[in-house]
Design an enzyme around this catalytic site. Structure first.
Site, PDB file in Angstrom:
ATOM      1  N   ASP A   1       0.855  -1.195   0.000  1.00  0.00           N
ATOM      2  CA  ASP A   1       0.000   0.000   0.000  1.00  0.00           C
ATOM      3  C   ASP A   1       0.888   1.242   0.000  1.00  0.00           C
ATOM      4  O   ASP A   1       2.086   1.159   0.258  1.00  0.00           O
ATOM      5  CB  ASP A   1      -0.902  -0.023   1.252  1.00  0.00           C
TER       6      ASP A   1
ATOM      7  N   HIS B   1      -9.102  -2.115  -8.632  1.00  0.00           N
ATOM      8  CA  HIS B   1      -9.152  -1.031  -7.638  1.00  0.00           C
ATOM      9  C   HIS B   1      -8.363   0.198  -8.073  1.00  0.00           C
ATOM     10  O   HIS B   1      -8.877   1.321  -8.025  1.00  0.00           O
ATOM     11  CB  HIS B   1      -8.645  -1.570  -6.297  1.00  0.00           C
TER      12      HIS B   1
END
Ligand code: HEM
Length: 479
Positions: A213, A339
Protein backbone atom coordinates in the site's frame (compact mmCIF):
# COMPACT_ATOMS: atom_id res chain seq x y z
CA UNK A 1 -5.88 39.64 -0.98
CA UNK A 2 -3.00 37.56 -2.39
CA UNK A 3 -2.14 34.47 -0.38
CA UNK A 4 1.48 34.16 0.84
CA UNK A 5 3.45 31.24 -0.66
CA UNK A 6 2.97 27.93 1.12
CA UNK A 7 5.11 27.47 4.23
CA UNK A 8 5.58 23.84 5.31
CA UNK A 9 5.87 25.04 8.90
CA UNK A 10 2.18 26.01 8.79
CA UNK A 11 0.68 22.73 7.60
CA UNK A 12 0.10 19.63 9.73
CA UNK A 13 2.55 16.91 8.77
CA UNK A 14 0.17 14.06 8.04
CA UNK A 15 -1.43 16.02 5.20
CA UNK A 16 1.52 16.67 2.92
CA UNK A 17 3.98 13.86 3.71
CA UNK A 18 2.32 11.45 6.10
CA UNK A 19 3.62 11.18 9.67
CA UNK A 20 6.29 8.44 9.75
CA UNK A 21 4.94 5.49 11.68
CA UNK A 22 5.38 1.95 12.84
CA UNK A 23 2.29 2.32 14.98
CA UNK A 24 -0.47 4.92 15.34
CA UNK A 25 -3.31 5.77 17.73
CA UNK A 26 -6.41 7.78 16.91
CA UNK A 27 -7.85 9.36 20.07
CA UNK A 28 -11.48 10.34 19.38
CA UNK A 29 -12.95 12.80 21.87
CA UNK A 30 -15.89 14.99 22.75
CA UNK A 31 -15.27 18.51 24.02
CA UNK A 32 -17.01 19.09 27.37
CA UNK A 33 -15.48 22.31 28.67
CA UNK A 34 -15.14 24.59 25.68
CA UNK A 35 -13.29 27.50 27.28
CA UNK A 36 -10.88 25.27 29.17
CA UNK A 37 -10.34 23.16 26.06
CA UNK A 38 -9.43 26.19 24.00
CA UNK A 39 -7.11 27.41 26.68
CA UNK A 40 -5.40 24.00 27.01
CA UNK A 41 -5.12 23.76 23.24
CA UNK A 42 -2.43 26.43 23.38
CA UNK A 43 -0.29 23.93 25.33
CA UNK A 44 -0.95 21.24 22.73
CA UNK A 45 0.05 23.35 19.72
CA UNK A 46 3.81 23.06 20.42
CA UNK A 47 3.43 19.27 20.19
CA UNK A 48 1.80 19.40 16.75
CA UNK A 49 4.12 18.06 14.07
CA UNK A 50 4.36 20.32 11.03
CA UNK A 51 4.98 19.24 7.46
CA UNK A 52 8.42 20.82 7.76
CA UNK A 53 9.30 18.66 10.77
CA UNK A 54 7.82 15.60 9.06
CA UNK A 55 9.95 16.17 6.00
CA UNK A 56 13.05 16.37 8.22
CA UNK A 57 12.03 13.21 10.10
CA UNK A 58 11.50 11.24 6.89
CA UNK A 59 14.82 12.35 5.52
CA UNK A 60 16.63 11.41 8.79
CA UNK A 61 15.01 7.97 8.75
CA UNK A 62 16.12 7.41 5.16
CA UNK A 63 19.67 8.60 5.87
CA UNK A 64 19.89 6.32 8.87
CA UNK A 65 18.58 3.35 6.88
CA UNK A 66 21.04 3.97 4.06
CA UNK A 67 23.95 4.35 6.50
CA UNK A 68 23.05 1.12 8.24
CA UNK A 69 22.32 -0.83 5.10
CA UNK A 70 18.63 -1.19 5.85
CA UNK A 71 16.51 -1.41 2.70
CA UNK A 72 14.64 1.78 1.86
CA UNK A 73 11.63 0.25 0.13
CA UNK A 74 9.70 2.33 -2.31
CA UNK A 75 6.19 2.71 -0.99
CA UNK A 76 7.14 2.35 2.64
CA UNK A 77 8.64 5.80 3.03
CA UNK A 78 6.31 6.35 5.96
CA UNK A 79 7.37 3.25 7.85
CA UNK A 80 9.80 3.76 10.72
CA UNK A 81 11.43 0.46 11.48
CA UNK A 82 11.40 0.12 15.27
CA UNK A 83 15.13 -0.50 15.40
CA UNK A 84 15.89 2.57 13.33
CA UNK A 85 15.13 5.82 15.06
CA UNK A 86 12.91 7.19 17.81
CA UNK A 87 10.35 9.49 16.34
CA UNK A 88 6.82 10.57 17.16
CA UNK A 89 4.20 12.76 15.57
CA UNK A 90 1.02 14.50 16.76
CA UNK A 91 -1.74 16.00 14.59
CA UNK A 92 -5.26 17.12 15.46
CA UNK A 93 -8.48 17.51 13.49
CA UNK A 94 -12.08 18.52 14.28
CA UNK A 95 -15.48 17.40 13.03
CA UNK A 96 -18.07 20.04 12.05
CA UNK A 97 -19.85 19.35 15.35
CA UNK A 98 -16.55 19.97 17.11
CA UNK A 99 -16.11 23.32 15.37
CA UNK A 100 -19.68 24.30 16.17
CA UNK A 101 -19.36 23.22 19.79
CA UNK A 102 -16.06 25.02 20.28
CA UNK A 103 -17.26 28.35 18.90
CA UNK A 104 -13.88 28.45 17.23
CA UNK A 105 -14.69 31.68 15.60
CA UNK A 106 -16.15 34.63 17.48
CA UNK A 107 -18.91 34.68 14.88
CA UNK A 108 -20.02 31.18 15.72
CA UNK A 109 -21.34 31.91 19.22
CA UNK A 110 -23.78 29.18 20.25
CA UNK A 111 -25.24 28.60 16.83
CA UNK A 112 -24.45 26.38 13.96
CA UNK A 113 -21.76 27.69 11.64
CA UNK A 114 -22.95 31.07 10.41
CA UNK A 115 -22.77 32.28 6.82
CA UNK A 116 -19.50 34.16 7.27
CA UNK A 117 -17.76 31.24 8.82
CA UNK A 118 -19.23 28.49 6.74
CA UNK A 119 -16.29 26.39 5.61
CA UNK A 120 -18.42 25.60 2.58
CA UNK A 121 -18.29 21.86 2.39
CA UNK A 122 -21.74 20.35 2.79
CA UNK A 123 -20.52 16.81 3.41
CA UNK A 124 -18.20 18.03 6.16
CA UNK A 125 -20.92 20.20 7.71
CA UNK A 126 -23.40 17.29 7.78
CA UNK A 127 -20.91 14.65 8.94
CA UNK A 128 -20.12 11.22 7.52
CA UNK A 129 -23.18 9.51 9.02
CA UNK A 130 -25.42 11.61 6.75
CA UNK A 131 -23.35 10.39 3.81
CA UNK A 132 -23.37 6.70 4.83
CA UNK A 133 -26.19 5.45 2.60
CA UNK A 134 -24.79 7.38 -0.38
CA UNK A 135 -21.42 5.74 0.24
CA UNK A 136 -23.14 2.36 0.05
CA UNK A 137 -22.59 1.40 3.71
CA UNK A 138 -24.93 -1.31 4.95
CA UNK A 139 -27.62 -0.29 7.42
CA UNK A 140 -31.35 0.18 7.98
CA UNK A 141 -33.77 2.82 6.83
CA UNK A 142 -35.56 4.08 9.97
CA UNK A 143 -39.27 4.86 10.30
CA UNK A 144 -38.41 8.57 10.50
CA UNK A 145 -36.69 8.39 7.10
CA UNK A 146 -33.15 8.52 8.45
CA UNK A 147 -30.58 5.85 7.66
CA UNK A 148 -28.91 4.01 10.51
CA UNK A 149 -25.63 2.57 9.22
CA UNK A 150 -24.34 -0.70 10.59
CA UNK A 151 -21.40 1.04 12.26
CA UNK A 152 -19.44 0.60 15.47
CA UNK A 153 -20.84 2.55 18.43
CA UNK A 154 -17.82 4.86 18.35
CA UNK A 155 -18.96 6.43 15.10
CA UNK A 156 -22.64 6.57 16.00
CA UNK A 157 -21.73 8.94 18.81
CA UNK A 158 -21.05 12.64 18.43
CA UNK A 159 -17.30 12.95 17.84
CA UNK A 160 -15.81 16.45 18.11
CA UNK A 161 -12.19 15.79 17.37
CA UNK A 162 -9.41 13.31 16.89
CA UNK A 163 -5.76 13.40 17.83
CA UNK A 164 -3.43 11.34 15.65
CA UNK A 165 -0.33 10.08 17.45
CA UNK A 166 2.33 8.17 15.52
CA UNK A 167 5.70 6.73 16.39
CA UNK A 168 8.36 4.07 16.04
CA UNK A 169 7.03 1.87 18.87
CA UNK A 170 4.07 1.35 21.19
CA UNK A 171 6.07 2.86 24.05
CA UNK A 172 6.78 6.04 22.08
CA UNK A 173 3.13 6.39 21.03
CA UNK A 174 1.75 5.56 24.47
CA UNK A 175 4.02 8.15 26.12
CA UNK A 176 3.07 10.82 23.60
CA UNK A 177 -0.62 9.99 23.85
CA UNK A 178 -0.38 10.23 27.64
CA UNK A 179 1.07 13.77 27.27
CA UNK A 180 -1.75 14.72 24.88
CA UNK A 181 -4.42 13.35 27.24
CA UNK A 182 -2.77 15.11 30.15
CA UNK A 183 -2.96 18.47 28.37
CA UNK A 184 -6.61 17.97 27.40
CA UNK A 185 -7.57 16.39 30.72
CA UNK A 186 -10.79 17.66 32.28
CA UNK A 187 -11.86 19.37 29.06
CA UNK A 188 -12.69 16.36 26.86
CA UNK A 189 -14.25 12.91 27.21
CA UNK A 190 -12.62 10.05 25.38
CA UNK A 191 -15.00 8.28 23.02
CA UNK A 192 -12.55 5.68 21.85
CA UNK A 193 -8.91 5.15 20.92
CA UNK A 194 -8.24 3.05 17.83
CA UNK A 195 -4.75 1.81 17.11
CA UNK A 196 -3.08 0.46 14.02
CA UNK A 197 0.28 -1.11 13.32
CA UNK A 198 2.48 -1.57 10.31
CA UNK A 199 2.40 -5.31 9.62
CA UNK A 200 5.41 -7.36 10.77
CA UNK A 201 8.48 -8.48 8.81
CA UNK A 202 8.21 -8.67 5.04
CA UNK A 203 4.58 -7.59 5.22
CA UNK A 204 5.63 -4.09 6.39
CA UNK A 205 3.94 -1.55 4.13
CA UNK A 206 1.38 -4.11 2.90
CA UNK A 207 -2.33 -4.03 3.79
CA UNK A 208 -3.98 -7.18 5.18
CA UNK A 209 -4.93 -8.77 1.83
CA UNK A 210 -1.16 -8.74 1.26
CA UNK A 211 -0.75 -5.99 -1.35
CA UNK A 212 1.79 -3.23 -0.92
CA UNK A 213 0.00 0.00 0.00
CA UNK A 214 1.05 3.62 -0.29
CA UNK A 215 2.64 3.06 -3.70
CA UNK A 216 0.76 5.75 -5.61
CA UNK A 217 0.02 9.12 -4.08
CA UNK A 218 0.03 12.32 -6.10
CA UNK A 219 2.82 14.83 -5.55
CA UNK A 220 1.63 18.25 -4.38
CA UNK A 221 2.92 20.95 -6.68
CA UNK A 222 6.14 22.62 -5.49
CA UNK A 223 6.24 20.46 -2.38
CA UNK A 224 7.99 17.28 -3.43
CA UNK A 225 9.95 15.67 -6.24
CA UNK A 226 7.96 13.74 -8.82
CA UNK A 227 8.65 10.15 -9.86
CA UNK A 228 7.96 9.01 -13.44
CA UNK A 229 4.23 8.45 -13.93
CA UNK A 230 3.35 10.13 -10.64
CA UNK A 231 0.59 12.73 -10.93
CA UNK A 232 1.12 16.26 -9.66
CA UNK A 233 -1.81 18.04 -8.10
CA UNK A 234 -2.45 21.72 -7.64
CA UNK A 235 -1.90 22.69 -3.98
CA UNK A 236 -5.58 23.58 -3.80
CA UNK A 237 -6.65 19.96 -4.38
CA UNK A 238 -5.13 19.14 -0.99
CA UNK A 239 -5.23 22.45 0.90
CA UNK A 240 -8.06 24.90 1.44
CA UNK A 241 -7.58 28.47 0.30
CA UNK A 242 -4.82 27.77 -2.25
CA UNK A 243 -4.65 27.34 -6.02
CA UNK A 244 -7.84 25.94 -7.50
CA UNK A 245 -9.49 26.00 -4.07
CA UNK A 246 -9.54 29.81 -4.12
CA UNK A 247 -12.60 29.40 -6.38
CA UNK A 248 -14.52 28.32 -3.25
CA UNK A 249 -15.37 30.83 -0.53
CA UNK A 250 -13.60 29.84 2.68
CA UNK A 251 -13.20 31.64 5.99
CA UNK A 252 -9.68 33.04 6.40
CA UNK A 253 -8.93 30.50 9.18
CA UNK A 254 -9.43 27.62 6.74
CA UNK A 255 -6.26 28.49 4.78
CA UNK A 256 -3.77 25.58 4.65
CA UNK A 257 -6.16 23.21 6.38
CA UNK A 258 -7.43 20.03 4.75
CA UNK A 259 -10.44 17.74 5.13
CA UNK A 260 -9.55 14.36 6.54
CA UNK A 261 -11.85 11.41 5.83
CA UNK A 262 -11.45 8.64 8.40
CA UNK A 263 -12.94 5.17 7.79
CA UNK A 264 -12.65 1.99 9.79
CA UNK A 265 -12.59 -0.72 7.11
CA UNK A 266 -12.45 -4.31 8.41
CA UNK A 267 -11.25 -6.84 5.81
CA UNK A 268 -12.28 -10.49 5.52
CA UNK A 269 -8.88 -11.89 4.59
CA UNK A 270 -9.28 -15.73 4.75
CA UNK A 271 -12.63 -15.40 2.95
CA UNK A 272 -11.03 -13.25 0.21
CA UNK A 273 -8.22 -15.76 -0.28
CA UNK A 274 -10.63 -18.71 -0.37
CA UNK A 275 -12.83 -17.01 -2.96
CA UNK A 276 -9.83 -16.41 -5.22
CA UNK A 277 -8.64 -20.01 -4.91
CA UNK A 278 -12.12 -21.52 -5.36
CA UNK A 279 -12.72 -19.37 -8.44
CA UNK A 280 -9.29 -19.58 -10.07
CA UNK A 281 -8.58 -23.22 -9.02
CA UNK A 282 -4.77 -23.05 -8.72
CA UNK A 283 -2.65 -20.82 -6.45
CA UNK A 284 -0.89 -19.22 -9.42
CA UNK A 285 -4.19 -18.43 -11.11
CA UNK A 286 -5.56 -17.12 -7.79
CA UNK A 287 -2.53 -14.83 -7.42
CA UNK A 288 -3.13 -13.49 -10.92
CA UNK A 289 -6.83 -12.95 -10.26
CA UNK A 290 -6.01 -11.13 -7.00
CA UNK A 291 -3.56 -8.92 -8.89
CA UNK A 292 -6.30 -8.23 -11.45
CA UNK A 293 -8.68 -7.23 -8.61
CA UNK A 294 -6.16 -4.67 -7.34
CA UNK A 295 -4.31 -3.76 -10.55
CA UNK A 296 -1.02 -4.52 -8.81
CA UNK A 297 0.72 -7.67 -7.61
CA UNK A 298 1.40 -8.10 -3.91
CA UNK A 299 4.87 -6.55 -4.36
CA UNK A 300 3.26 -3.38 -5.75
CA UNK A 301 4.28 -4.14 -9.35
CA UNK A 302 1.57 -2.81 -11.71
CA UNK A 303 -0.04 -5.56 -13.81
CA UNK A 304 0.10 -3.24 -16.82
CA UNK A 305 3.87 -3.78 -16.79
CA UNK A 306 3.99 -7.26 -15.24
CA UNK A 307 1.08 -8.97 -16.95
CA UNK A 308 1.56 -12.63 -16.08
CA UNK A 309 3.60 -12.80 -12.88
CA UNK A 310 4.80 -10.66 -10.00
CA UNK A 311 8.00 -8.66 -10.40
CA UNK A 312 9.22 -7.66 -6.91
CA UNK A 313 12.07 -5.51 -8.27
CA UNK A 314 9.54 -3.49 -10.27
CA UNK A 315 7.24 -3.24 -7.25
CA UNK A 316 10.04 -1.84 -5.09
CA UNK A 317 11.29 0.73 -7.60
CA UNK A 318 9.55 4.08 -7.09
CA UNK A 319 10.99 5.35 -10.36
CA UNK A 320 9.18 2.58 -12.27
CA UNK A 321 6.16 1.39 -10.29
CA UNK A 322 3.93 4.28 -11.35
CA UNK A 323 5.23 4.57 -14.87
CA UNK A 324 2.27 3.09 -16.75
CA UNK A 325 -1.06 3.98 -18.29
CA UNK A 326 -4.17 1.92 -18.96
CA UNK A 327 -5.26 1.24 -22.53
CA UNK A 328 -8.61 2.92 -23.01
CA UNK A 329 -11.41 0.46 -23.85
CA UNK A 330 -9.14 -2.55 -23.26
CA UNK A 331 -9.06 -4.73 -20.18
CA UNK A 332 -6.84 -7.54 -21.40
CA UNK A 333 -3.97 -6.55 -19.11
CA UNK A 334 -5.95 -4.84 -16.35
CA UNK A 335 -9.71 -5.03 -15.66
CA UNK A 336 -11.66 -1.78 -15.97
CA UNK A 337 -12.89 -2.46 -12.43
CA UNK A 338 -9.47 -3.08 -10.83
CA UNK A 339 -9.15 -1.03 -7.64
CA UNK A 340 -6.33 1.20 -8.86
CA UNK A 341 -8.01 1.70 -12.26
CA UNK A 342 -11.27 2.77 -10.61
CA UNK A 343 -9.41 5.08 -8.23
CA UNK A 344 -7.02 6.59 -10.77
CA UNK A 345 -8.17 5.79 -14.32
CA UNK A 346 -4.90 6.88 -15.94
CA UNK A 347 -5.65 7.48 -19.63
CA UNK A 348 -9.31 6.26 -19.39
CA UNK A 349 -10.11 9.90 -18.50
CA UNK A 350 -7.95 12.93 -19.23
CA UNK A 351 -5.49 13.99 -16.55
CA UNK A 352 -7.41 17.21 -15.99
CA UNK A 353 -10.60 15.21 -15.36
CA UNK A 354 -8.88 12.96 -12.80
CA UNK A 355 -6.83 15.49 -10.84
CA UNK A 356 -9.66 17.22 -8.92
CA UNK A 357 -10.52 13.77 -7.51
CA UNK A 358 -7.08 12.93 -6.20
CA UNK A 359 -6.54 12.31 -2.51
CA UNK A 360 -3.55 11.92 -0.22
CA UNK A 361 -3.84 8.52 1.49
CA UNK A 362 -2.38 7.99 4.97
CA UNK A 363 -3.96 4.81 6.36
CA UNK A 364 -2.54 2.09 8.58
CA UNK A 365 -3.54 -1.57 9.04
CA UNK A 366 -5.18 -2.64 12.31
CA UNK A 367 -5.76 -5.99 13.97
CA UNK A 368 -3.68 -9.15 14.29
CA UNK A 369 -2.20 -11.30 11.54
CA UNK A 370 -4.44 -14.12 10.30
CA UNK A 371 -4.05 -17.09 12.66
CA UNK A 372 -3.59 -20.73 11.61
CA UNK A 373 -7.09 -21.48 12.91
CA UNK A 374 -8.61 -18.74 10.77
CA UNK A 375 -6.68 -19.98 7.73
CA UNK A 376 -7.90 -23.53 8.28
CA UNK A 377 -11.49 -22.46 8.84
CA UNK A 378 -11.37 -19.95 5.95
CA UNK A 379 -13.18 -17.62 8.29
CA UNK A 380 -12.29 -14.41 10.11
CA UNK A 381 -12.48 -14.71 13.89
CA UNK A 382 -10.52 -11.59 14.89
CA UNK A 383 -11.25 -8.21 13.40
CA UNK A 384 -8.53 -6.76 11.15
CA UNK A 385 -8.43 -4.26 8.33
CA UNK A 386 -7.47 -0.75 7.40
CA UNK A 387 -7.82 2.49 9.35
CA UNK A 388 -8.24 4.48 6.17
CA UNK A 389 -7.28 8.17 6.21
CA UNK A 390 -7.20 10.55 3.29
CA UNK A 391 -6.88 14.30 2.81
CA UNK A 392 -8.50 16.56 0.22
CA UNK A 393 -9.84 20.11 -0.07
CA UNK A 394 -13.33 19.08 -1.23
CA UNK A 395 -14.93 15.92 0.18
CA UNK A 396 -17.50 15.69 -2.60
CA UNK A 397 -14.65 15.56 -5.14
CA UNK A 398 -12.31 13.41 -3.07
CA UNK A 399 -13.16 10.46 -0.82
CA UNK A 400 -16.95 10.57 -1.09
CA UNK A 401 -16.84 10.98 -4.86
CA UNK A 402 -14.33 8.16 -5.38
CA UNK A 403 -16.39 5.75 -3.30
CA UNK A 404 -19.75 6.63 -4.84
CA UNK A 405 -19.11 7.74 -8.39
CA UNK A 406 -16.24 5.46 -9.29
CA UNK A 407 -15.88 2.41 -6.94
CA UNK A 408 -19.63 1.73 -6.58
CA UNK A 409 -20.60 2.65 -10.17
CA UNK A 410 -20.86 -0.38 -12.42
CA UNK A 411 -20.47 1.63 -15.62
CA UNK A 412 -17.29 3.44 -14.57
CA UNK A 413 -14.88 4.01 -16.38
CA UNK A 414 -17.51 5.31 -18.81
CA UNK A 415 -18.11 3.96 -22.28
CA UNK A 416 -16.34 0.67 -21.66
CA UNK A 417 -17.74 -2.60 -22.94
CA UNK A 418 -18.45 -4.99 -21.32
CA UNK A 419 -19.68 -3.05 -18.29
CA UNK A 420 -16.77 -2.84 -15.79
CA UNK A 421 -18.85 -3.62 -12.66
CA UNK A 422 -17.86 -2.90 -9.04
CA UNK A 423 -14.42 -2.22 -7.64
CA UNK A 424 -13.89 -5.73 -6.16
CA UNK A 425 -11.87 -4.36 -3.22
CA UNK A 426 -14.00 -1.45 -1.97
CA UNK A 427 -17.12 -1.24 -4.18
CA UNK A 428 -20.27 -1.62 -2.13
CA UNK A 429 -24.07 -1.55 -2.23
CA UNK A 430 -26.49 -0.71 0.59
CA UNK A 431 -28.87 -3.32 -0.82
CA UNK A 432 -26.39 -6.11 -0.11
CA UNK A 433 -26.95 -7.45 -3.68
CA UNK A 434 -24.14 -9.60 -5.07
CA UNK A 435 -21.60 -7.40 -6.85
CA UNK A 436 -20.35 -8.29 -10.33
CA UNK A 437 -17.28 -7.33 -12.32
CA UNK A 438 -15.82 -8.24 -15.69
CA UNK A 439 -12.17 -8.63 -16.62
CA UNK A 440 -11.27 -10.96 -13.75
CA UNK A 441 -10.62 -13.95 -16.07
CA UNK A 442 -7.54 -13.37 -18.18
CA UNK A 443 -8.66 -15.82 -20.90
CA UNK A 444 -12.17 -14.43 -21.20
CA UNK A 445 -12.31 -10.83 -20.07
CA UNK A 446 -15.99 -10.48 -21.02
CA UNK A 447 -17.05 -13.18 -18.58
CA UNK A 448 -18.77 -11.62 -15.58
CA UNK A 449 -17.66 -12.73 -12.15
CA UNK A 450 -20.08 -12.67 -9.22
CA UNK A 451 -18.17 -11.44 -6.18
CA UNK A 452 -19.94 -13.70 -3.71
CA UNK A 453 -19.07 -11.62 -0.66
CA UNK A 454 -18.06 -8.09 0.16
CA UNK A 455 -14.63 -8.44 1.77
CA UNK A 456 -14.37 -4.83 3.00
CA UNK A 457 -17.30 -3.62 5.11
CA UNK A 458 -17.22 -0.13 6.58
CA UNK A 459 -17.76 0.12 10.33
CA UNK A 460 -17.96 3.89 10.24
CA UNK A 461 -15.92 7.01 10.36
CA UNK A 462 -16.17 10.77 10.31
CA UNK A 463 -15.20 13.78 8.24
CA UNK A 464 -12.71 16.05 10.01
CA UNK A 465 -10.99 19.36 9.32
CA UNK A 466 -7.26 19.44 9.97
CA UNK A 467 -6.46 23.14 10.50
CA UNK A 468 -3.20 24.93 9.82
CA UNK A 469 -0.88 25.38 12.78
CA UNK A 470 -1.29 29.21 12.84
CA UNK A 471 -5.07 28.71 12.92
CA UNK A 472 -4.77 26.27 15.81
CA UNK A 473 -2.53 28.74 17.64
CA UNK A 474 -4.18 32.05 16.88
CA UNK A 475 -7.84 31.29 16.22
CA UNK A 476 -8.82 28.03 17.90
CA UNK A 477 -6.64 28.26 21.03
CA UNK A 478 -6.97 30.97 23.62
CA UNK A 479 -4.21 31.76 26.05
C1 HEM B 1 -9.59 -1.93 3.06
C2 HEM B 1 -9.74 -1.09 2.06
C3 HEM B 1 -8.70 -0.83 1.02
C4 HEM B 1 -7.68 -1.62 0.58
C5 HEM B 1 -7.33 -3.03 1.02
C6 HEM B 1 -6.96 -0.85 -0.42
C7 HEM B 1 -5.83 -1.31 -1.08
C8 HEM B 1 -5.13 -0.58 -2.02
C9 HEM B 1 -3.94 -1.03 -2.69
C10 HEM B 1 -3.26 -2.38 -2.45
C11 HEM B 1 -3.55 -0.07 -3.54
C12 HEM B 1 -2.36 -0.11 -4.50
C13 HEM B 1 -1.11 0.43 -3.93
C14 HEM B 1 -1.04 1.91 -3.89
O1 HEM B 1 -1.06 2.58 -4.92
O2 HEM B 1 -0.94 2.43 -2.79
C15 HEM B 1 -4.48 1.02 -3.41
C16 HEM B 1 -4.43 2.21 -4.12
C17 HEM B 1 -5.38 3.20 -4.02
N1 HEM B 1 -6.51 3.21 -3.24
FE1 HEM B 1 -7.07 1.76 -1.98
N2 HEM B 1 -7.57 0.35 -0.58
C18 HEM B 1 -8.64 0.42 0.28
C19 HEM B 1 -9.50 1.46 0.43
C20 HEM B 1 -9.54 2.58 -0.35
C21 HEM B 1 -10.54 3.61 -0.28
C22 HEM B 1 -11.73 3.63 0.69
C23 HEM B 1 -10.22 4.54 -1.23
C24 HEM B 1 -10.97 5.81 -1.58
C25 HEM B 1 -12.28 5.90 -1.62
C26 HEM B 1 -9.00 4.10 -1.87
C27 HEM B 1 -8.33 4.80 -2.85
C28 HEM B 1 -7.16 4.41 -3.43
C29 HEM B 1 -6.40 5.23 -4.36
C30 HEM B 1 -6.75 6.64 -4.81
C31 HEM B 1 -5.29 4.47 -4.73
C32 HEM B 1 -4.18 4.89 -5.68
C33 HEM B 1 -4.54 4.62 -7.12
C34 HEM B 1 -3.42 5.05 -8.05
O3 HEM B 1 -3.07 6.24 -8.01
O4 HEM B 1 -2.91 4.22 -8.79
N3 HEM B 1 -8.63 2.91 -1.32
N4 HEM B 1 -5.45 0.68 -2.48
Amino acid sequence: MAVAPLSLANVQGDILFGLPKQTQSFFFFQIDQVDAFRSNLSNLVPLITSAQQTQTNISEIRQFKIKNNIAVDAGDGEVVHPDVITVSGVNIAFSAKGLQKSKFSTKLTFMRIGILDDINDTLFNNGMKSDASNLGDSGMQQADGTFQPDWDDTFLQEIHGVTLVTGDSHDTVNDKLASVKDILSGTVTEISTLSGDVRPGDEAGHEHFGYKDGVSNPAVQDVEAINPGQATIDQGVALLGRGVDTATTRPSWALDGSFMAFRKLPQLVPEFDKFLLDTAKTQDAADLMGARFVGRWKSGAPIMNATTQDDPALGADATLNNDFKFVKGDQSACPFAAHIRKMNPRNDLSESAIQPHMILRRGIPFGPEVSDEERQANATAQERGLLFVCYQSVLSSGFSFLQQAWANKQNFPPGDSPTPGFDPIIGQTTSGDVRTMTGAFVNNTSQPLNLLAQWVNSKGGEYFFSPSIPTLQNVFATS
